[in-house]
Scaffold this motif. Structure first.
Motif, PDB file in Angstrom:
ATOM      1  N   THR A 184       0.833  -1.212   0.000  1.00 58.66           N
ATOM      2  CA  THR A 184       0.000   0.000   0.000  1.00 58.66           C
ATOM      3  C   THR A 184       0.861   1.252   0.000  1.00 58.66           C
ATOM      4  OG1 THR A 184      -1.752  -1.160   1.194  1.00 58.66           O
ATOM      5  CG2 THR A 184      -1.795   1.241   1.264  1.00 58.66           C
ATOM      6  N   TYR A 185       1.921   1.232   0.790  1.00 60.36           N
ATOM      7  CA  TYR A 185       2.827   2.372   0.894  1.00 60.36           C
ATOM      8  C   TYR A 185       3.468   2.687  -0.456  1.00 60.36           C
ATOM      9  CZ  TYR A 185       6.505   5.303   2.984  1.00 60.36           C
ATOM     10  OH  TYR A 185       7.342   6.333   3.313  1.00 60.36           O
ATOM     11  N   MET A 186       3.895   1.641  -1.173  1.00 59.74           N
ATOM     12  CA  MET A 186       4.526   1.838  -2.480  1.00 59.74           C
ATOM     13  C   MET A 186       3.528   2.367  -3.499  1.00 59.74           C
ATOM     14  SD  MET A 186       7.250  -1.303  -2.965  1.00 59.74           S
ATOM     15  CE  MET A 186       6.106  -2.625  -2.535  1.00 59.74           C
ATOM     16  N   MET A 187       2.292   1.881  -3.420  1.00 55.45           N
ATOM     17  CA  MET A 187       1.265   2.332  -4.365  1.00 55.45           C
ATOM     18  C   MET A 187       0.902   3.801  -4.132  1.00 55.45           C
ATOM     19  SD  MET A 187      -1.192  -1.051  -4.409  1.00 55.45           S
ATOM     20  CE  MET A 187      -2.433  -0.282  -5.441  1.00 55.45           C
ATOM     21  N   GLU A 188       0.983   4.218  -2.883  1.00 56.87           N
ATOM     22  CA  GLU A 188       0.619   5.600  -2.555  1.00 56.87           C
ATOM     23  C   GLU A 188       1.713   6.591  -2.939  1.00 56.87           C
ATOM     24  OE1 GLU A 188      -0.197   5.428   1.586  1.00 56.87           O
ATOM     25  OE2 GLU A 188      -2.292   4.762   1.319  1.00 56.87           O
ATOM     26  N   ASP A 189       2.977   6.153  -2.896  1.00 53.93           N
ATOM     27  CA  ASP A 189       4.085   7.053  -3.203  1.00 53.93           C
ATOM     28  C   ASP A 189       5.218   6.254  -3.838  1.00 53.93           C
ATOM     29  OD1 ASP A 189       6.085   8.932  -3.346  1.00 53.93           O
ATOM     30  OD2 ASP A 189       5.690   9.769  -1.359  1.00 53.93           O
ATOM     31  N   SER A 190       5.322   6.316  -5.145  1.00 54.17           N
ATOM     32  CA  SER A 190       6.303   5.507  -5.877  1.00 54.17           C
ATOM     33  C   SER A 190       7.744   5.910  -5.568  1.00 54.17           C
ATOM     34  CB  SER A 190       6.049   5.622  -7.383  1.00 54.17           C
ATOM     35  OG  SER A 190       6.181   6.970  -7.809  1.00 54.17           O
ATOM     36  N   ARG A 191       7.955   7.078  -4.974  1.00 52.79           N
ATOM     37  CA  ARG A 191       9.316   7.504  -4.648  1.00 52.79           C
ATOM     38  C   ARG A 191       9.955   6.610  -3.590  1.00 52.79           C
ATOM     39  NH1 ARG A 191       8.178  13.556  -2.931  1.00 52.79           N
ATOM     40  NH2 ARG A 191       6.504  12.382  -1.874  1.00 52.79           N
ATOM     41  N   HIS A 192       9.140   5.884  -2.840  1.00 51.27           N
ATOM     42  CA  HIS A 192       9.656   5.058  -1.750  1.00 51.27           C
ATOM     43  C   HIS A 192       9.755   3.578  -2.119  1.00 51.27           C
ATOM     44  CE1 HIS A 192       9.451   8.490   0.855  1.00 51.27           C
ATOM     45  NE2 HIS A 192       8.146   8.611   0.705  1.00 51.27           N
ATOM     46  N   ILE A 193       9.590   3.265  -3.394  1.00 54.21           N
ATOM     47  CA  ILE A 193       9.579   1.852  -3.803  1.00 54.21           C
ATOM     48  C   ILE A 193      10.884   1.155  -3.439  1.00 54.21           C
ATOM     49  CG2 ILE A 193       9.625   0.313  -5.801  1.00 54.21           C
ATOM     50  CD1 ILE A 193       7.440   2.002  -7.057  1.00 54.21           C
TER      51      ILE A 193
END
Length: 235
Positions: A175-184
């Motif tokens: 969920t975190y990655m989907m919300e902000d791709s900069r943190h993938i």
């Protein structure tokens, strides 16, 4: 003649005890590896991470030495029944211990490479999971030392909680990655840590299966342990 037979039997018992001591000592070193790897990760300690990585070579050497001792016992003493189960348990256990050490090394290397350690340090789910995994590994080794099949069964049944923790972390990170791709990239690193912990849990669960096999002569791999009756096994 009776004295000679007694001497041979005593030497045989000593060899079995020496193998047991080797396995348990290797287990204690692997426990230290897990503790240090998690500390290196959560405290961002480069020195502890490096020491944990170096220690893996020592654990690998222990595996080779214990394996050679076990094979020698099989070849020279031809153990049977419970003694044979013990030697087979030792061989399988040292393999899982070495793999636990490998996973601890991976965590230590991740501690060296991971960016954004501050965010990881606040990741309570990882801390909670690491504590559960360390406890399970310690308890599995305690059950092995005591040859306590009942304790081993309880630990085995509790492994599902670690799997649930991993699944929860996976969903949260996805969920975190989907919300902000900069943190993938950094999030995938955290996921690798969670996966290494989950694998350590699997290997410690394997050790509990070997304890049950050793005590009762029952192979419980691929078995629903929630409905397992140990009383029917061989003693």
């Amino acid at each position: 003649m009776q004295s000679r037979d007694h001497h041979i039997s005593h030497r045989y018992d000593q060899e079995l005890e020496a193998l047991r001591d080797d396995v348990l000592y290797m287990g204690s070193k692997v426990e230290e590896q897990i503790d240090n790897a998690v500390r290196a990760l959560t405290e961002a300690d480069e020195a502890i991470a490096e020491a944990t990585i170096r220690e893996d070579h020592a654990v690998n050497a222990m595996e080779v030495a214990a394996d050679e001792k076990a094979v020698s016992l099989l070849a020279r003493r031809t153990p049977a029944a419970r003694d044979l189960r013990f030697v087979m348990t030792a061989i399988k256990t040292i393999t899982d211990l070495e793999r636990i050490g490998d996973e601890a090394e991976k965590i230590a290397r991740m501690a060296q490479q991971l960016e954004g350690r501050q965010s990881l340090r606040r990741h309570q789910a990882i801390s909670t999971m690491s504590e559960a995994v360390r406890n399970q590994t310690r308890q599995a080794l305690d059950a092995l030392a005591a040859m306590d099949a009942d304790a081993a069964l309880r630990i085995h049944q509790g492994d599902a909680k670690i799997d649930e923790m991993f699944e929860g972390i996976f969903r949260e990170l996805l969920t975190y990655m989907m919300e902000d791709s900069r943190h993938i990239s950094s999030t995938i690193d955290v996921l690798f840590v969670a996966k290494a912990l989950e694998r350590i849990g699997d290997h410690s669960k394997n050790i509990t299966e070997y304890v049950i096999y050793m005590v009762h002569g029952k192979d419980v791999r691929h078995t629903d342990v929630n409905h397992l009756d140990l009383e029917d096994g061989e003693h």
